[in-house]
Design an enzyme around this catalytic site. Structure first.
Site, PDB file in Angstrom:
ATOM      1  N   CYS A  46      28.290  30.280  31.062  1.00 48.67           N
ATOM      2  CA  CYS A  46      27.956  28.858  30.926  1.00 48.67           C
ATOM      3  C   CYS A  46      29.060  28.080  30.219  1.00 48.67           C
ATOM      4  O   CYS A  46      29.917  28.643  29.536  1.00 48.67           O
ATOM      5  CB  CYS A  46      26.636  28.680  30.201  1.00 48.67           C
ATOM      6  SG  CYS A  46      26.720  29.042  28.452  1.00 48.67           S
ATOM      7  N   CYS A  48      28.884  26.082  27.640  1.00 51.92           N
ATOM      8  CA  CYS A  48      28.902  26.098  26.171  1.00 51.92           C
ATOM      9  C   CYS A  48      29.495  27.398  25.633  1.00 51.92           C
ATOM     10  O   CYS A  48      30.008  27.434  24.518  1.00 51.92           O
ATOM     11  CB  CYS A  48      27.531  25.802  25.573  1.00 51.92           C
ATOM     12  SG  CYS A  48      26.239  26.983  25.926  1.00 51.92           S
TER      13      CYS A  48
END
Length: 136
Positions: A46, A48
């Protein structure tokens, strides 16, 4: 499961700075149950993880005080190893990315995904460094 060629550069961001990749539940058990401090990063594909978690883990790993071991498991890849790592992080719900610090097999510090999303890597690293200074 993701294609290995996709995750290899993401794995390397951590293994290149001293993290050891855990591929089995037994690997995770042996690492976390060992004496001393163990820093665990649940890595992820992902955004993040790319912009916040991995950079923060690398910054924290360079702290003067650091864990005896630094290990990583990759969500969406080695399911058995990830599930075992997450079992040690209970009662926190499974999340990725996530970071945990263990001392003598006991969870002493946890950073969940919601504490990673939207936060600068330096802020997360400072949180980790504080934990390293306290427990390592």
């Amino acid at each position: 499961m993701y294609p290995e060629y996709l995750v290899e550069p993401m794995r390397a961001e951590l293994t290149n700075v001293g993290f050891e990749e855990m591929k089995t539940a037994e690997d995770v058990d042996n690492a976390i149950s060992s004496e001393g401090t163990v820093f665990v990063v649940v890595n992820s594909v992902c955004g993040c993880a790319a912009s916040n978690a991995r950079p923060a883990a690398k910054l924290a790993a360079a702290n003067e005080k650091h864990p005896d071991k630094m290990i990583t498991v990759f969500a969406g890849m080695e399911k058995e190893a990830v599930d075992r790592a997450r079992s040690y992080m209970m009662p926190f719900p499974p999340s990725s990315p996530a970071m945990a610090l263990f001392k003598d097999g006991k969870l002493v510090h946890m950073i969940e995904r919601h504490q990673i999303e939207g936060r600068a890597a330096q802020m997360i690293a400072d949180n980790l460094k504080g934990a390293f200074d306290q427990y390592c």
